[in-house]
Design a protein around this motif. Sequence first.
Motif, mmCIF file in Angstrom:
data_model
loop_
_atom_site.group_PDB
_atom_site.id
_atom_site.type_symbol
_atom_site.label_atom_id
_atom_site.label_comp_id
_atom_site.label_asym_id
_atom_site.label_seq_id
_atom_site.Cartn_x
_atom_site.Cartn_y
_atom_site.Cartn_z
ATOM 1 N N GLY A 48 0.769 -1.340 -0.136
ATOM 2 C CA GLY A 48 0.076 0.022 -0.056
ATOM 3 C C GLY A 48 1.066 1.336 -0.084
ATOM 4 N N PRO A 49 0.340 2.426 -0.501
ATOM 5 C CA PRO A 49 0.930 3.558 -0.427
ATOM 6 C C PRO A 49 1.400 4.162 0.673
ATOM 7 C CG PRO A 49 -1.028 3.831 -1.616
ATOM 8 C CD PRO A 49 -0.943 2.546 -0.963
ATOM 9 N N ASN A 50 2.355 5.130 1.009
ATOM 10 C CA ASN A 50 2.781 5.403 2.137
ATOM 11 C C ASN A 50 1.617 6.048 2.998
ATOM 12 O OD1 ASN A 50 5.422 7.187 0.494
ATOM 13 N ND2 ASN A 50 5.595 5.733 2.355
ATOM 14 N N GLY A 51 1.361 5.993 4.336
ATOM 15 C CA GLY A 51 0.243 6.009 5.283
ATOM 16 C C GLY A 51 -1.163 5.304 5.210
ATOM 17 N N ILE A 219 -3.525 -5.661 -0.714
ATOM 18 C CA ILE A 219 -3.347 -4.209 -1.217
ATOM 19 C C ILE A 219 -4.399 -3.295 -0.366
ATOM 20 C CG2 ILE A 219 -3.044 -2.564 -2.834
ATOM 21 C CD1 ILE A 219 -2.445 -4.757 -4.881
ATOM 22 N N ILE A 220 -3.623 -2.384 0.645
ATOM 23 C CA ILE A 220 -4.526 -1.491 1.342
ATOM 24 C C ILE A 220 -4.303 -0.124 0.822
ATOM 25 C CG2 ILE A 220 -4.779 -3.018 3.420
ATOM 26 C CD1 ILE A 220 -2.909 -1.583 4.905
ATOM 27 N N HIS A 222 -5.590 4.088 2.194
ATOM 28 C CA HIS A 222 -6.424 4.590 3.165
ATOM 29 C C HIS A 222 -6.969 3.782 4.180
ATOM 30 C CE1 HIS A 222 -6.000 8.070 0.505
ATOM 31 N NE2 HIS A 222 -6.540 7.455 -0.499
ATOM 32 N N GLY A 223 -6.110 2.779 4.359
ATOM 33 C CA GLY A 223 -6.617 1.925 5.871
ATOM 34 C C GLY A 223 -7.662 0.882 5.354
ATOM 35 N N GLU A 224 -8.010 0.912 4.253
ATOM 36 C CA GLU A 224 -8.975 -0.053 3.814
ATOM 37 C C GLU A 224 -8.401 -1.236 2.935
ATOM 38 O OE1 GLU A 224 -13.401 2.259 3.781
ATOM 39 O OE2 GLU A 224 -11.733 2.557 2.307
ATOM 40 N N MET A 225 -9.157 -2.106 2.740
ATOM 41 C CA MET A 225 -8.382 -3.160 1.935
ATOM 42 C C MET A 225 -9.014 -3.348 0.466
ATOM 43 S SD MET A 225 -7.004 -6.381 1.752
ATOM 44 C CE MET A 225 -7.184 -7.245 3.414
ATOM 45 N N LEU A 226 -7.947 -3.076 -0.535
ATOM 46 C CA LEU A 226 -8.589 -3.024 -1.824
ATOM 47 C C LEU A 226 -8.680 -4.410 -2.603
ATOM 48 C CD1 LEU A 226 -6.277 -0.283 -3.591
ATOM 49 C CD2 LEU A 226 -8.818 -0.358 -3.102
ATOM 50 N N THR A 227 -7.768 -5.170 -2.323
ATOM 51 C CA THR A 227 -7.935 -6.748 -2.625
ATOM 52 C C THR A 227 -6.810 -7.538 -1.958
ATOM 53 O OG1 THR A 227 -7.792 -7.844 -4.717
ATOM 54 C CG2 THR A 227 -6.176 -6.068 -4.594
ATOM 55 N N ILE A 264 0.018 -3.355 -12.035
ATOM 56 C CA ILE A 264 -1.575 -3.754 -11.638
ATOM 57 C C ILE A 264 -1.576 -2.806 -10.102
ATOM 58 C CG2 ILE A 264 -2.865 -5.682 -10.489
ATOM 59 C CD1 ILE A 264 -1.178 -7.467 -12.244
ATOM 60 N N TYR A 265 -0.791 -2.923 -9.459
ATOM 61 C CA TYR A 265 -0.995 -2.130 -8.068
ATOM 62 C C TYR A 265 -1.025 -0.567 -8.463
ATOM 63 C CZ TYR A 265 1.050 0.335 -4.017
ATOM 64 O OH TYR A 265 1.396 1.177 -3.051
ATOM 65 N N LEU A 266 -0.194 -0.068 -9.572
ATOM 66 C CA LEU A 266 -0.631 1.434 -9.633
ATOM 67 C C LEU A 266 -2.078 1.717 -10.259
ATOM 68 C CD1 LEU A 266 2.931 2.310 -11.317
ATOM 69 C CD2 LEU A 266 1.940 3.104 -9.032
#
Length: 272
Positions: A48-51, A219-220, A222-227, A264-266
């Motif tokens: 996941g991105p920073n933060g 992959i998270i 903003h604190g949430e699960m994307l996948t 894919i991540y991006l």
Amino acid sequence: MEPIVKVEHLYREYRVKQGLFKKEKSRVEAVRDLSFEVYKGEIFGLLGPNGAGKSTTIKILSTMLLPTAGKVEIAGCDIYTEEQAIRTKINFIFGGERSLYFRLTAADNLYYFADLYQLPRSEQVKMIPELLELVGLGDVGNRRVETFSKGMKQRLQIARALLNQPEIIFLDEPSIGLDPIGALELRNLVKKLAQQGKTILLTTHYMAEAEELCDRIAIINHGEMLTCGTLEEIASLVTDEEKATILEEKAMQQSELDVTLEDIYLKLVGRV
Ligand SMILES: Nc1ncnc2c1ncn2[C@@H]1O[C@H](COP(=O)(O)OP(=O)(O)OP(=O)(O)O)[C@@H](O)[C@H]1O
């Protein structure tokens, strides 16, 4: 497969003092409704991105931080009530952490930490040379840590984390700051540990590292699960059309002609 880490509806917020006199408090929701499982013996990547909330999640799972809400079970133990039992089954290394005594030798560092774990001397004498060997420092156990490269220090930290024979190892950005050879040696070590049956949960910003190492990835953002899933499962979230566009762009830039985890991540975190 048996889950060894179970996370259900995990929340964690921080209260941050703001303003000139720091009277106002604002809330930062670092982890929001995160649920996932990690299976025994797997290498699980948290990306996941920073933060995004990766370190907060790892700190909660390694009993360093209490959640605001949610249920977490580590090796069958409840995070709220069985913290001590969990600590005997896990160990962790946080990125950039300096938890070694640089003026001591590699072996003396391990003896020092083994004393803290109250390992009997007879066990230490057998175990420490074996651990140094395992992490590729068998020949330099008598050298001071201050003479080590970053990669060697990181592998020594892993040896330290293995002293209590943990079932699960949490690695927060283990390859940060390592050169390509140091990072390769570290990846090989992580694979070796997984082959020995350890469960590894790691965070990384290096997509190629996650692609090579991880059995499953979450992959998270903003604190949430994307996948969450295997590389193939995650790759299937990007449509053939999107993959074709990625390939076209790559062809124009004359870069590697493959859709990688990084692409894919991006796409998923919405940066492109
Ligand atoms: N001690 C703290 N007090 C207040 N806010 C915090 C604290 N620790 C983290 N945060 C905030 O919580 C959110 C998640 O941070 P966290 O460090 O878990 O993210 P991360 O995914 O590990 O990021 P990075 O990749 O940069 O290490 C961020 O908005 C961060 O600013």
